[in-house]
Design a protein around this motif. Structure first.
Motif, PDB file in Angstrom:
ATOM      1  N   GLY A 558      55.231  38.711  33.123  1.00 14.98           N
ATOM      2  CA  GLY A 558      54.989  38.498  34.542  1.00 14.98           C
ATOM      3  C   GLY A 558      53.612  38.921  35.022  1.00 14.98           C
ATOM      4  N   TYR A 559      52.641  39.050  34.111  1.00 16.00           N
ATOM      5  CA  TYR A 559      51.286  39.435  34.486  1.00 16.00           C
ATOM      6  C   TYR A 559      50.605  38.302  35.242  1.00 16.00           C
ATOM      7  CZ  TYR A 559      51.174  43.441  31.176  1.00 16.00           C
ATOM      8  OH  TYR A 559      51.385  44.614  30.500  1.00 16.00           O
ATOM      9  N   SER A 560      49.671  38.639  36.114  1.00 15.87           N
ATOM     10  CA  SER A 560      48.796  37.630  36.697  1.00 15.87           C
ATOM     11  C   SER A 560      47.782  37.212  35.640  1.00 15.87           C
ATOM     12  CB  SER A 560      48.059  38.202  37.915  1.00 15.87           C
ATOM     13  OG  SER A 560      47.065  39.141  37.506  1.00 15.87           O
ATOM     14  N   PRO A 561      47.121  36.060  35.818  1.00 15.96           N
ATOM     15  CA  PRO A 561      46.130  35.636  34.815  1.00 15.96           C
ATOM     16  C   PRO A 561      45.059  36.686  34.544  1.00 15.96           C
ATOM     17  CG  PRO A 561      46.667  33.802  36.238  1.00 15.96           C
ATOM     18  CD  PRO A 561      47.363  34.997  36.817  1.00 15.96           C
ATOM     19  N   GLN A 562      44.489  37.306  35.574  1.00 25.26           N
ATOM     20  CA  GLN A 562      43.432  38.281  35.323  1.00 25.26           C
ATOM     21  C   GLN A 562      43.973  39.546  34.672  1.00 25.26           C
ATOM     22  OE1 GLN A 562      40.079  37.416  36.025  1.00 25.26           O
ATOM     23  NE2 GLN A 562      39.825  39.089  34.558  1.00 25.26           N
ATOM     24  N   ARG A 620      37.739  36.215  24.717  1.00 25.38           N
ATOM     25  CA  ARG A 620      36.894  35.697  25.803  1.00 25.38           C
ATOM     26  C   ARG A 620      37.672  34.632  26.554  1.00 25.38           C
ATOM     27  NH1 ARG A 620      31.192  33.733  24.100  1.00 25.38           N
ATOM     28  NH2 ARG A 620      31.016  33.494  26.361  1.00 25.38           N
ATOM     29  N   LEU A 621      38.887  34.995  26.936  1.00 21.81           N
ATOM     30  CA  LEU A 621      39.788  34.033  27.551  1.00 21.81           C
ATOM     31  C   LEU A 621      39.353  33.649  28.958  1.00 21.81           C
ATOM     32  CD1 LEU A 621      42.227  36.160  25.956  1.00 21.81           C
ATOM     33  CD2 LEU A 621      43.217  33.914  26.332  1.00 21.81           C
ATOM     34  N   SER A 622      39.683  32.431  29.319  1.00 16.78           N
ATOM     35  CA  SER A 622      39.630  32.011  30.715  1.00 16.78           C
ATOM     36  C   SER A 622      40.853  31.150  30.971  1.00 16.78           C
ATOM     37  CB  SER A 622      38.342  31.235  31.028  1.00 16.78           C
ATOM     38  OG  SER A 622      38.265  30.051  30.259  1.00 16.78           O
ATOM     39  N   ALA A 623      41.191  30.992  32.252  1.00 21.53           N
ATOM     40  CA  ALA A 623      42.409  30.240  32.576  1.00 21.53           C
ATOM     41  C   ALA A 623      42.335  29.732  34.006  1.00 21.53           C
ATOM     42  CB  ALA A 623      43.648  31.120  32.399  1.00 21.53           C
ATOM     43  N   VAL A 624      42.972  28.595  34.238  1.00 23.95           N
ATOM     44  CA  VAL A 624      43.246  28.114  35.587  1.00 23.95           C
ATOM     45  C   VAL A 624      44.732  27.794  35.665  1.00 23.95           C
ATOM     46  CG1 VAL A 624      40.915  27.230  35.974  1.00 23.95           C
ATOM     47  CG2 VAL A 624      42.666  25.718  35.000  1.00 23.95           C
ATOM     48  N   VAL A 625      45.289  27.919  36.872  1.00 28.09           N
ATOM     49  CA  VAL A 625      46.730  27.774  37.081  1.00 28.09           C
ATOM     50  C   VAL A 625      46.960  26.936  38.330  1.00 28.09           C
ATOM     51  CG1 VAL A 625      48.886  29.028  37.545  1.00 28.09           C
ATOM     52  CG2 VAL A 625      47.194  30.011  35.986  1.00 28.09           C
ATOM     53  N   ARG A 626      48.027  26.151  38.312  1.00 27.52           N
ATOM     54  CA  ARG A 626      48.426  25.398  39.505  1.00 27.52           C
ATOM     55  C   ARG A 626      49.927  25.495  39.691  1.00 27.52           C
ATOM     56  NH1 ARG A 626      50.221  20.100  40.985  1.00 27.52           N
ATOM     57  NH2 ARG A 626      49.397  19.490  43.047  1.00 27.52           N
ATOM     58  N   ASP A 627      50.347  25.860  40.888  1.00 27.74           N
ATOM     59  CA  ASP A 627      51.764  25.864  41.250  1.00 27.74           C
ATOM     60  C   ASP A 627      52.092  24.506  41.851  1.00 27.74           C
ATOM     61  OD1 ASP A 627      54.287  26.142  42.379  1.00 27.74           O
ATOM     62  OD2 ASP A 627      53.947  28.214  43.000  1.00 27.74           O
ATOM     63  N   PRO A 628      52.841  23.668  41.149  1.00 24.26           N
ATOM     64  CA  PRO A 628      53.079  22.311  41.652  1.00 24.26           C
ATOM     65  C   PRO A 628      53.933  22.280  42.920  1.00 24.26           C
ATOM     66  CG  PRO A 628      54.373  22.739  39.679  1.00 24.26           C
ATOM     67  CD  PRO A 628      53.460  23.901  39.839  1.00 24.26           C
ATOM     68  N   ALA A 636      40.850  32.674  36.514  1.00 28.39           N
ATOM     69  CA  ALA A 636      40.532  33.994  35.967  1.00 28.39           C
ATOM     70  C   ALA A 636      39.625  33.817  34.765  1.00 28.39           C
ATOM     71  CB  ALA A 636      41.809  34.743  35.574  1.00 28.39           C
ATOM     72  N   ALA A 637      38.806  34.836  34.498  1.00 26.34           N
ATOM     73  CA  ALA A 637      37.865  34.755  33.378  1.00 26.34           C
ATOM     74  C   ALA A 637      37.657  36.127  32.769  1.00 26.34           C
ATOM     75  CB  ALA A 637      36.529  34.167  33.834  1.00 26.34           C
ATOM     76  N   ASN A 638      37.153  36.132  31.560  1.00 25.17           N
ATOM     77  CA  ASN A 638      36.983  37.337  30.773  1.00 25.17           C
ATOM     78  C   ASN A 638      35.793  38.179  31.235  1.00 25.17           C
ATOM     79  OD1 ASN A 638      37.099  39.060  28.340  1.00 25.17           O
ATOM     80  ND2 ASN A 638      35.222  37.967  27.811  1.00 25.17           N
ATOM     81  N   PRO A 639      36.000  39.500  31.394  1.00 26.75           N
ATOM     82  CA  PRO A 639      34.877  40.356  31.767  1.00 26.75           C
ATOM     83  C   PRO A 639      34.062  40.844  30.573  1.00 26.75           C
ATOM     84  CG  PRO A 639      36.867  41.666  31.696  1.00 26.75           C
ATOM     85  CD  PRO A 639      37.281  40.240  31.392  1.00 26.75           C
ATOM     86  N   ARG A 640      34.604  40.759  29.370  1.00 27.08           N
ATOM     87  CA  ARG A 640      33.939  41.309  28.193  1.00 27.08           C
ATOM     88  C   ARG A 640      32.624  40.564  27.954  1.00 27.08           C
ATOM     89  NH1 ARG A 640      39.347  40.808  27.728  1.00 27.08           N
ATOM     90  NH2 ARG A 640      40.593  42.533  26.866  1.00 27.08           N
ATOM     91  N   GLY A 641      31.566  41.313  27.825  1.00 26.94           N
ATOM     92  CA  GLY A 641      30.271  40.684  27.620  1.00 26.94           C
ATOM     93  C   GLY A 641      29.561  40.286  28.886  1.00 26.94           C
TER      94      GLY A 641
END
Length: 649
Positions: A558-562, A620-628, A636-641
């Motif tokens: 149940g985590y949020s993307p970030q 180095r993950l990134s993600a986008v989400v849509r609730d239909p 959300a995007a990776n902060p590392r680096g």
């Protein structure tokens, strides 16, 4: 549910809005994608524009001479995941016999002999033609401007050039001319330009006006015809000619010997990107969509199938039990990758079946396995690769084995050693045993050996628009350190053929016309028959391992993307690497220190050979989400680096 609660603090917020979300591995690409959305373009226009910008601003991680894979869904068919196939095959002259005659026992990790037919550009143009709305000139304008007028160069680009400066000066003069103007390595933040690449992109645009070599007829009348004219100019015109001519000059490879490439104009003309059905698996009410087994995408599906039979407490990456179970499941799926995956007849239905997953699940015990354990498939004999824990090219003497120019010796048990291993998008952030001791914090930057072998990674793009179009794509290959630059074009060829074997009878033996088994593996997630998330990461063999942690934390925890992206990461190295020199570490696991001393000590007691990589180094993950149901979007995007970024509203 017994699942570790997420940290309340996140490095950045999970963005929310209803208009559009973009997330990539470089802020300039993210800004480009969002600018396209703001000007009325859709997700496919935005992703394509961002991809060409990544060629310019992350040239050490991808280029036009490389490859890409994507998975997407459209607003018209939100429940149909489609794979965008931009992985070119081996050229006609890339035979096992030819490589053996050149004195090679492995495909080199740098040099044009290791190049597959470039597939990225044609794939992006295909996607733009069929699903975008913008003209090619509008889409390429961002990249053309950055290449022509300059962009502030990343420190990691400078360090990459510095690492291979000797190779460029002595063996690859065209690369020295492009990346070290006046013999000087650029400094971080300096405006760097690539006028040759800008001219190449302009010529592709001009082809639509009937000005190209391969299409010197009347101007095209429709947007689709103009894009197709550019595609032909790429595969049959000035680009194909320059590629074919450039590889004829012998040059230094990672083997320490000089070879010519084998790419021809016929090879370039024979490739077209395409669409394919996605491989899918149902997991906890979600459908996970990946490439077919010509890539490593189904490894994630197999791992999820194994884990599906465990209770939730076995799926928590933040606990000793969860991390152990996940690592053991990944080893089993990755063993099957080596034994069965390739661009041929792969028994994927059986490998993803509940019966087979149950048989694999039964092999997981309380202790870490140090064995290579592919499964048993009826009517198939699993291929068992040479299991090297270190590698010395056979032509080298003991005195020469440590020479960085010749490729060196892999540190025992470490495929990520800067001296020899990851030549593609391998693990970022791992400590090199030749430079730092185990447990010392790892610097988050690609490690590039002086012969062009790369411990870097690649790029990633996720975009969703207000209409519900969604795309996840991983462009890679053609790094500036892959092979000599082609001066007329402003880029070089990639080295994807290093993922093939030179032994006969393997599922991924080097074969003309066949695709190498790529590590590029973006992900689309569907729920109730509708696409709800696009996610991906650079990282070679680690791409799906890091994405797995994200999926478990978001779907089960149940985590949020970030929150999921920020959470501590780990991966196994207990499998033959996909990149030259194909070594492995039995029982090996690399962890971020934030996983916790108690959890790490518990994993060590179970027999895992742990390498601590520092606090913020893996993934180095990134993600986008849509609730239909509501139309609410997230990014959300990776902060590392301090490089990846998400934007949206």
């Amino acid at each position: 549910m017994s699942f570790t609660r997420p940290e309340t603090f996140t490095t950045r917020p999970t963005l929310q809005g209803t208009f559009g979300m973009s997330a990539t591995t470089h802020w300039l690409a993210t800004g480009t994608a969002q600018a396209v959305l703001e000007r009325g373009g859709n997700a496919f226009d935005a992703a394509t524009a961002a991809a060409f910008v990544l060629h310019v601003v992350e040239p050490h991680l991808n280029g036009p001479g490389g490859d890409m894979t994507g998975v997407f869904s459209t607003a018209e068919e939100p429940g149909k995941p489609v794979v965008l196939m931009g992985q070119g095959p081996a050229p006609a002259g890339a035979t096992v016999q030819h490589f053996r005659a050149e004195g090679l026992e492995l495909v080199p990790g740098s040099g044009a002999l290791a190049a597959a037919v470039p597939g990225a550009v044609d794939a992006w143009l295909l996607l733009l033609r069929d699903h975008g709305t913008w003209e090619l000139a509008e889409v390429l304008d961002f990249a053309i401007r950055y290449a022509r007028d300059g962009h502030p160069v990343l420190a990691r680009v400078c360090s990459t050039i510095s690492a291979v400066a000797g190779l460029f000066r002595e063996h690859w003069p065209t690369s020295a001319d492009l990346w070290m103007p006046e013999g000087r390595i650029p400094e971080e933040g300096e405006l760097v330009r690539n006028p040759a690449l800008a001219r190449t992109l302009r010529k592709l645009v001009q082809a639509g006006a009937g000005l190209g070599e391969a299409f010197a007829a009347a101007p095209a009348h429709t947007r689709e015809e103009r894009i197709d004219a550019a595609r032909r100019e790429w595969s049959e015109g000035f680009v194909a000619r320059a590629v074919a001519e450039s590889v004829h000059t012998p040059h230094r490879h990672s083997s320490g010997t000089d070879h010519r490439g084998v790419m021809t104009m016929a090879d370039m003309a024979g490739f077209r990107a395409s669409y394919e059905d996605a491989a899918t698996l149902e997991f906890r009410g979600h459908t996970i969509a990946k490439t077919g087994p010509w890539g490593q995408g189904p490894v994630l599906l197999q791992t999820l199938a194994i884990l599906a039979g465990f209770d939730d407490d076995h799926l928590d990456p933040s606990t000793e039990l969860g991390a152990h179970t996940i690592l053991e499941a990944q080893k089993l799926a990755l063993a099957d990758r080596e034994s069965y995956y390739g661009d041929a007849d792969v028994p994927l239905d059986y490998l993803l079946s509940e019966e087979y997953a149950a048989s694999r699940r039964a092999l997981i015990t309380e202790d870490a396995s140090h064995d290579f354990r592919p499964g048993s498939v009826p009517g198939r004999e699993p291929y068992i690769p040479t299991l090297r824990t270190e590698y010395v090219p056979p032509a080298l003497s003991d005195d020469d084995a440590g020479s960085p120019v010749l490729g060196g010796r892999a540190a025992p048990g470490r495929a990520g050693s800067a001296a020899a291993a990851g030549v593609g998008e391998p693990t970022i952030g791992e400590p090199s045993l030749g430079e730092r001791g185990i447990g010392e914090p790892a610097l988050y930057e690609p490690s590039v050996a002086s012969n062009g072998e790369t411990r870097g990674d690649t790029c990633h793009i996720d975009v969703v628009d207000r209409w519900g179009n969604m795309v996840s794509a991983t462009p890679s290959g053609g790094w500036l350190q892959s092979s000599p630059a082609i001066p007329e074009l402003g880029f070089c060829l990639g080295t994807r053929l290093q993922m093939t074997w030179l032994e006969p009878g393997t599922p991924s033996t080097l074969t003309p016309g066949m695709r190498p088994r790529t590590t590029l593996t973006p992900t689309l997630v569907l729920r109730d028959g509708v696409a709800v998330s696009a996610v991906g990461s650079p990282g070679g063999d680690q791409q799906d391992q890091w994405q797995l942690l994200y999926l478990l934390r978001t779907i089960v925890g149940g985590y949020s993307p970030q929150q999921a992206i920020d959470a501590p990461a780990f991966h196994t190295t207990s499998m033959p690497g996909s990149f030259w020199p194909r070594t492995w570490e039995p029982g090996g696991a690399v962890v971020e220190d934030r996983l916790g001393d108690d959890v790490i000590a518990g994993l060590e007691r179970r027999g895992h050979r742990i390498t601590r990589a520092g606090d913020w180094t893996l993934g180095r993950l990134s993600a986008v989400v849509r609730d239909p149901r509501t139309g609410v979007l997230q990014g959300a995007a990776n902060p590392r680096g301090a490089q990846g970024y998400a934007a949206g509203r």
